[in-house]
Design an enzyme around this catalytic site. Structure first.
Site, PDB file in Angstrom:
ATOM      1  N   CYS A 399      24.090  27.532  43.099  1.00 50.94           N
ATOM      2  CA  CYS A 399      24.277  26.268  43.817  1.00 50.94           C
ATOM      3  C   CYS A 399      25.719  26.156  44.343  1.00 50.94           C
ATOM      4  CB  CYS A 399      23.906  25.093  42.910  1.00 50.94           C
ATOM      5  SG  CYS A 399      23.669  23.527  43.781  1.00 50.94           S
ATOM      6  N   HIS A 526      18.282  26.853  41.552  1.00 48.38           N
ATOM      7  CA  HIS A 526      18.621  26.935  40.126  1.00 48.38           C
ATOM      8  C   HIS A 526      17.550  27.752  39.396  1.00 48.38           C
ATOM      9  CE1 HIS A 526      21.959  23.954  39.887  1.00 48.38           C
ATOM     10  NE2 HIS A 526      21.388  23.491  40.983  1.00 48.38           N
ATOM     11  N   GLU A 528      17.594  29.163  36.628  1.00 47.07           N
ATOM     12  CA  GLU A 528      17.571  28.985  35.169  1.00 47.07           C
ATOM     13  C   GLU A 528      16.468  28.036  34.720  1.00 47.07           C
ATOM     14  OE1 GLU A 528      20.803  26.124  36.748  1.00 47.07           O
ATOM     15  OE2 GLU A 528      20.104  28.166  37.135  1.00 47.07           O
TER      16      GLU A 528
END
Length: 586
Positions: A399, A526, A528
């Site tokens: 990001c 993102h 994750e």
């Protein structure tokens, strides 16, 4: 539908979320379809506007919901995709009831906490429990509900009362209450104390709920005498008192619960259709937990961020790195570096802290710059990115990390010294990163670009494309307002920094790679949030592979191995995953 309510006592933060997730994992291993709901008694509508220091990370769901980080635990443990309505807050409930009152749905009645708020809570739970979350479109059979906070908190009283009523509506054979309590062990005496648990259960019973299972959190396994004492004073059988002591990794928690016979008790008490719980999933979970404890090789990753004082701010980032490290048989050594400590101002004010931060960065096998907001600490992040680029250290920017990587390259390689983001300098002469809002109608409001979005690969020669399994596109979760200015992309033509992934309209730059570098990748999304213990996120996996010198070997072998879902027998992921255990890694 069966409902399992997980409540907590004595103190918050003792692991209710992990225990609730572990219970769901065990039941899923028995072949049951499980969903989860997290109740947060705060008045905020969602977690989107929280300070990272207030509640830690804001977890983003596929539908764009900004929720409590515990929902991330549910998704990772159960390999499911939840929705924003799986996170209930006091604010959501009151807003729902007030909107109904404004529409005249209550026909002029006096709207009160009981019955209107409590009825709304029960209705929300029953409706959301039926929503499929595993991709198979089948209704869940069990809903695990975690009530945030502790019993006795004034904020949670309406929810406790709602479940007091709900236990009769659902009927006894369909409702199960697990109470998680702390059993402290003062260092002065070494004796395990039961009084806090006794008081907590007494308070719970006084509010109309009786625990069917008491889970004692302790630093060491509780003694039988302690278990019998809790049993006697809390009106449960000794086998209804179990212990979850501190373990080497959270992957041990489902195994601890299973070893203490909770499955048999669930089966008898709830009448669950369980035949055999020794499923392939639980065997995989045990193998993973065993492997975690046998790890010898260490990989050091430097996380350069601005919220490093509270580790929960980067909870999903840590988990994604841990999943990837475990997949390649390495122990993760994550070094948190406050980006401000890398800046000249710290060198002037606190030289020791400055040199310690740079020493950590120099010792790292890989560097990660995660997302964030605001100008504070960005200079330190830019310096870390420059170090990674010039010293050929594996780098991953998430990001804001990607945006800063583009800015750093423009300033130092394209001689665009004034390149900046309009977030930091609204009138910058070279607006390389600009506000590209996406209107989100409804409660999420604002201009944040949230949720699952498709990214299309624009080239075949991409490391990340290969890591994702050479698929034409991927779908990952986003949470941002600013993006690389598409009008300035031509400045990077014929340069080493290539934009290899775009949105479906070709207007938003989603992935950037430095071709002259072993692993220098930035992603606007993102990844994750989609990482799972047995299905690590490809960008994070690539970082760990590059940091351990195994990336090229992995990419060469990916084409030779069959692809499979490493978690269950079915997967709705947008990308396949190689059997990492079969890779010949050094």
């Amino acid at each position: 539908m069966k409902y399992i309510l997980v409540t907590g006592g004595v103190i918050s933060g003792i692991g209710k979320g992990i225990i609730a997730s572990s219970i769901g994992t065990i039941l899923k291993s028995c072949g049951l379809r499980v969903t989860a709901i997290k109740i947060d008694p705060y008045i905020n509508i969602d977690a989107g506007t929280f300070s990272p220091y207030e509640h830690g990370e804001v977890f983003v769901l596929n539908d764009g919901g900004e929720v409590d980080l515990d929902l991330g635990n549910y998704e990772r443990f159960l390999d499911i995709n939840l929705y924003k309505d799986n996170n209930i807050t006091t604010g959501k409930i009151y807003q729902h009831v007030i909107n109904k009152e404004r529409r005249g749905d209550y026909l002029g009645k006096t709207v009160q906490v009981v019955p209107h708020i409590t009825d709304a809570i029960q209705e929300w739970v029953m409706n959301q429990a039926k929503v499929s979350v595993d991709g198979n479109k089948e209704d869940p059979q069990i809903c695990v509900i975690e009530l945030g906070g502790t019993i006795g908190d004034i904020e949670g009283m309406a929810f406790v009362e709602a479940f007091r009523q709900f236990q009769f509506k659902a009927k006894k054979e369909n409702f199960y209450n697990i109470h998680v309590s702390l059993v402290p062990q003062p260092s002065a005496t070494g004796e395990q104390k039961t009084k806090p648990t006794q008081n907590s259960v007494r308070a719970l019973r006084g509010l109309g709920l009786s625990p069917d299972l008491i889970v004692c959190r302790s630093s060491t396994p509780i003694e039988m005498a302690v278990k019998e004492k809790i049993s006697m004073f809390c009106h449960v059988n000794p086998e209804q008192v179990i212990c979850i002591h501190d373990v080497s990794s959270i992957y041990r928690v489902p195994l601890l619960l299973e070893e203490q016979g909770v499955v048999k008790y669930f089966q008898e008490r709830l009448g669950l259709p369980i035949n055999d719980c020794s499923s392939n999933l639980l065997f995989k979970w045990k193998a993973m937990a065993d492997r975690y404890e046998r790890l010898q090789k260490i990989c050091s990753i430097a996380l350069v961020g601005k919220y490093t004082k509270l580790r929960d701010c980067y909870a999903s980032v840590f988990k994604a790195l841990e999943h990837s490290a475990l997949a390649i048989n390495h122990k993760l050594n994550l070094m948190y570096i406050d980006s401000i400590d890398l800046e000249p101002v710290t060198k002037a004010e606190d030289p020791v802290k400055f040199h310690e931060a740079w020493q950590k960065l120099c010792l790292a096998d890989g560097i990660l710059v995660p997302g964030g907001f605001g100008i504070r600490g960005t200079l330190g992040k830019l310096q870390a990115i420059s170090w990674a680029r010039t010293k050929k250290i594996p780098f991953l920017g998430i990001c804001l990390g990607m945006q800063l990587a583009v800015i750093e390259f423009a300033r130092n390689c394209l001689n665009l010294k004034d390149a900046n983001s309009t977030e930091f300098e609204p009138n910058t002469p070279v607006p390389l990163v600009i506000d590209m809002p996406e209107h989100n109608p409804g409660d999420l409001g604002g201009t944040m670009r949230l949720g699952l979005r498709r990214t299309v690969f624009t080239t075949e020669n991409s490391i990340l494309k290969k890591l994702y399994g050479d698929v034409p596109y991927i779908e990952e979760r986003h949470r941002h307002r600013y993006e690389v200015n598409p009008n300035l992309i031509n400045q990077f033509e014929n340069k080493d920094l290539c934009f290899v992934g775009e949105d479906v309209d070709g207007k938003r730059m989603e992935i950037v790679e430095l071709t002259s570098h072993p692993y220098f990748i930035g992603v606007q999304f993102h990844p994750e949030f989609s990482s799972r213990p047995m299905k690590p996120s490809p960008p994070y996996l690539g970082l760990l592979l590059a940091a351990t010198g195994n990336l090229n070997a992995h990419l060469q072998q990916m084409n030779k191995l069959p692809y499979s879902d490493g978690y269950s027998d079915a997967s709705d992921d947008s990308f396949p995953e190689a059997k990492l255990a079969e890779l010949d890694l050094n």
